[in-house]
Design a protein around this motif. Structure first.
Motif, PDB file in Angstrom:
ATOM      1  N   GLU A 197      21.084   8.508   5.182  1.00 50.40           N
ATOM      2  CA  GLU A 197      19.778   9.032   5.589  1.00 50.40           C
ATOM      3  C   GLU A 197      19.853  10.474   6.077  1.00 50.40           C
ATOM      4  O   GLU A 197      18.845  11.028   6.523  1.00 50.40           O
ATOM      5  CB  GLU A 197      19.187   8.147   6.694  1.00 50.40           C
ATOM      6  CG  GLU A 197      18.849   6.739   6.225  1.00 50.40           C
ATOM      7  CD  GLU A 197      18.097   5.943   7.278  1.00 50.40           C
ATOM      8  OE1 GLU A 197      18.134   6.337   8.466  1.00 50.40           O
ATOM      9  OE2 GLU A 197      17.453   4.944   6.910  1.00 50.40           O
ATOM     10  N   ARG A 198      21.028  11.064   5.996  1.00 45.60           N
ATOM     11  CA  ARG A 198      21.232  12.456   6.422  1.00 45.60           C
ATOM     12  C   ARG A 198      20.764  12.665   7.870  1.00 45.60           C
ATOM     13  O   ARG A 198      19.956  13.547   8.177  1.00 45.60           O
ATOM     14  CB  ARG A 198      20.529  13.436   5.483  1.00 45.60           C
ATOM     15  CG  ARG A 198      21.163  13.497   4.110  1.00 45.60           C
ATOM     16  CD  ARG A 198      20.732  14.716   3.340  1.00 45.60           C
ATOM     17  NE  ARG A 198      21.526  14.888   2.129  1.00 45.60           N
ATOM     18  CZ  ARG A 198      21.495  15.974   1.352  1.00 45.60           C
ATOM     19  NH1 ARG A 198      20.716  16.988   1.680  1.00 45.60           N
ATOM     20  NH2 ARG A 198      22.245  16.049   0.270  1.00 45.60           N
ATOM     21  N   VAL A 220      26.538  17.655  10.989  1.00 47.78           N
ATOM     22  CA  VAL A 220      26.057  18.774  10.171  1.00 47.78           C
ATOM     23  C   VAL A 220      24.546  18.677   9.965  1.00 47.78           C
ATOM     24  O   VAL A 220      23.883  19.700   9.742  1.00 47.78           O
ATOM     25  CB  VAL A 220      26.768  18.850   8.805  1.00 47.78           C
ATOM     26  CG1 VAL A 220      28.271  18.954   8.978  1.00 47.78           C
ATOM     27  CG2 VAL A 220      26.409  17.670   7.915  1.00 47.78           C
ATOM     28  N   PHE A 221      23.999  17.477  10.046  1.00 40.74           N
ATOM     29  CA  PHE A 221      22.568  17.300   9.829  1.00 40.74           C
ATOM     30  C   PHE A 221      21.744  17.737  11.034  1.00 40.74           C
ATOM     31  O   PHE A 221      20.506  17.689  10.983  1.00 40.74           O
ATOM     32  CB  PHE A 221      22.257  15.852   9.459  1.00 40.74           C
ATOM     33  CG  PHE A 221      22.967  15.398   8.209  1.00 40.74           C
ATOM     34  CD1 PHE A 221      22.820  16.088   7.022  1.00 40.74           C
ATOM     35  CD2 PHE A 221      23.818  14.298   8.231  1.00 40.74           C
ATOM     36  CE1 PHE A 221      23.487  15.691   5.865  1.00 40.74           C
ATOM     37  CE2 PHE A 221      24.480  13.883   7.081  1.00 40.74           C
ATOM     38  CZ  PHE A 221      24.315  14.582   5.895  1.00 40.74           C
ATOM     39  N   LEU A 232      31.493  26.792   9.883  1.00 46.58           N
ATOM     40  CA  LEU A 232      32.101  25.474   9.663  1.00 46.58           C
ATOM     41  C   LEU A 232      32.949  25.484   8.409  1.00 46.58           C
ATOM     42  O   LEU A 232      34.080  24.973   8.392  1.00 46.58           O
ATOM     43  CB  LEU A 232      31.000  24.417   9.556  1.00 46.58           C
ATOM     44  CG  LEU A 232      31.405  22.994   9.128  1.00 46.58           C
ATOM     45  CD1 LEU A 232      32.431  22.409  10.081  1.00 46.58           C
ATOM     46  CD2 LEU A 232      30.166  22.105   9.033  1.00 46.58           C
ATOM     47  N   LYS A 233      32.437  26.095   7.356  1.00 49.87           N
ATOM     48  CA  LYS A 233      33.149  26.125   6.084  1.00 49.87           C
ATOM     49  C   LYS A 233      34.364  27.052   6.149  1.00 49.87           C
ATOM     50  O   LYS A 233      35.456  26.690   5.700  1.00 49.87           O
ATOM     51  CB  LYS A 233      32.209  26.575   4.966  1.00 49.87           C
ATOM     52  CG  LYS A 233      32.839  26.524   3.581  1.00 49.87           C
ATOM     53  CD  LYS A 233      31.828  26.869   2.503  1.00 49.87           C
ATOM     54  CE  LYS A 233      32.487  26.829   1.130  1.00 49.87           C
ATOM     55  NZ  LYS A 233      31.518  27.167   0.047  1.00 49.87           N
ATOM     56  N   ILE A 262      26.818  21.158   3.118  1.00 48.62           N
ATOM     57  CA  ILE A 262      27.389  22.283   3.862  1.00 48.62           C
ATOM     58  C   ILE A 262      27.469  23.522   2.975  1.00 48.62           C
ATOM     59  O   ILE A 262      27.081  24.628   3.378  1.00 48.62           O
ATOM     60  CB  ILE A 262      28.791  21.926   4.408  1.00 48.62           C
ATOM     61  CG1 ILE A 262      28.693  20.812   5.445  1.00 48.62           C
ATOM     62  CG2 ILE A 262      29.468  23.151   5.021  1.00 48.62           C
ATOM     63  CD1 ILE A 262      30.030  20.232   5.856  1.00 48.62           C
ATOM     64  N   ASP A 263      27.966  23.357   1.759  1.00 47.82           N
ATOM     65  CA  ASP A 263      28.095  24.486   0.830  1.00 47.82           C
ATOM     66  C   ASP A 263      26.734  25.128   0.559  1.00 47.82           C
ATOM     67  O   ASP A 263      26.609  26.356   0.523  1.00 47.82           O
ATOM     68  CB  ASP A 263      28.720  24.026  -0.486  1.00 47.82           C
ATOM     69  CG  ASP A 263      30.198  23.682  -0.348  1.00 47.82           C
ATOM     70  OD1 ASP A 263      30.801  24.057   0.673  1.00 47.82           O
ATOM     71  OD2 ASP A 263      30.738  23.020  -1.261  1.00 47.82           O
ATOM     72  N   SER A 264      25.720  24.284   0.366  1.00 48.91           N
ATOM     73  CA  SER A 264      24.388  24.793   0.076  1.00 48.91           C
ATOM     74  C   SER A 264      23.826  25.599   1.246  1.00 48.91           C
ATOM     75  O   SER A 264      23.284  26.693   1.068  1.00 48.91           O
ATOM     76  CB  SER A 264      23.451  23.626  -0.258  1.00 48.91           C
ATOM     77  OG  SER A 264      22.124  24.061  -0.403  1.00 48.91           O
ATOM     78  N   GLU A 265      23.971  25.064   2.461  1.00 53.92           N
ATOM     79  CA  GLU A 265      23.456  25.751   3.637  1.00 53.92           C
ATOM     80  C   GLU A 265      24.264  27.014   3.947  1.00 53.92           C
ATOM     81  O   GLU A 265      23.704  28.020   4.385  1.00 53.92           O
ATOM     82  CB  GLU A 265      23.468  24.808   4.838  1.00 53.92           C
ATOM     83  CG  GLU A 265      22.520  23.625   4.700  1.00 53.92           C
ATOM     84  CD  GLU A 265      21.071  24.059   4.563  1.00 53.92           C
ATOM     85  OE1 GLU A 265      20.628  24.919   5.350  1.00 53.92           O
ATOM     86  OE2 GLU A 265      20.386  23.537   3.675  1.00 53.92           O
TER      87      GLU A 265
END
Length: 274
Positions: A197-198, A220-221, A232-233, A262-265
């Protein structure tokens, strides 16, 4: 915030830490105090970087730094009395930190609006969900911003702490750091459901160290700023904490989805900077 007042507040914080280190009854307590002192300074570093990315003025940056310095000062009397950092087994350290700051009078030289921002940010930095802000004098946006800053800065350093913990050989890891949870296979359905459910998983649903790792990944959500994802990355906390023991195919897929999130954000942060 006036620069002279910030320096006074910083000296008060330094004296507070020194006092607790001196009163520590043994090396175990002193080591836990040092751990929290280091964590606090790392959170301050994180909040400075996040504040810089938002182009805040110097006075607002100092407000953010004060929130970082004070957000965990309740941890020291908490551990001294209860010998645990687990709030459920002792006291809510966010509320205690806010109470200590209010009772100290150290913020009395600040306008009421700034005092309110600092106290409320400290009080709710560790809440499962950030509360709806109802600050006086139309300061809702400012209050919300500073609360988001401390919540992100805090999470980023907690990830650092546990990344370092999981880098240690298993025999050198103090079990108390992960609440004495067993290091066995499997994952609780409740934690998996949160990831699907993120949303952030609940500590009450954690049954073992796999669950604990996934709990931290679920944070992360609740991140608020694109730069937080990039930090974070770049620090590679995800790879270390997400190294689940004997994962099922579903767990592997869910972890992959979290990584993609994470990559997208983080990409949004890079594009904004570019």
């Amino acid at each position: 915030m006036d620069r002279k007042l910030f320096k006074k507040i910083k000296l008060w914080f330094d004296d507070y830490i020194k006092e607790y280190l001196e009163m520590a009854p043994d090396e175990d307590v002193r080591a836990h105090f040092k751990l929290k002192a280091e964590h606090t300074l790392k959170v301050e570093e994180n909040i400075i970087r996040l504040s810089d990315s938002l182009c805040l003025n110097e006075g607002d940056k100092d407000i953010a730094r004060v929130i970082a310095l004070f957000h965990d000062i309740g941890r020291f009397p908490q551990y001294l009395q209860y010998r645990t950092f687990r709030d459920a087994d002792s006291i809510n350290h966010g509320l205690l930190s806010a109470e200590i700051v209010e009772n100290s009078g150290i913020l009395n030289g600040l306008p009421l609006s700034e005092r309110s921002i600092i106290i409320e940010s400290i009080k709710f930095h560790n809440a499962l969900k950030a509360p709806t802000v109802t600050s006086p004098q139309g300061a809702e946006l400012a209050q919300s911003l500073f609360l988001k800053l401390i919540r992100d800065a805090d999470k980023l350093d907690i990830w650092r702490v546990f990344s370092e913990y999981f880098r240690l050989p298993p025999e050198q890891r103090p079990s108390g750091a992960v609440l004495n949870l067993p290091d066995n296979g499997g994952v609780s359905e409740e934690v998996l459901h949160a990831l699907r459910e993120r949303r952030m998983a609940l500590l009450k649903d954690v049954r073992n160290q796999n669950d604990f790792r996934l709990l931290m990944l679920s944070w992360v959500f609740d991140l608020n700023f694109p730069l937080s994802f990039r930090i974070l990355k770049e620090r590679d906390y995800f790879s270390i904490i997400g190294d689940i023991k004997d994962p099922s195919a579903e767990v592997v897929n869910l972890i992959r989805e979290v990584r993609q999130y994470i990559d997208s954000e983080a990409l949004r942060s890079t594009q904004a900077i570019g």
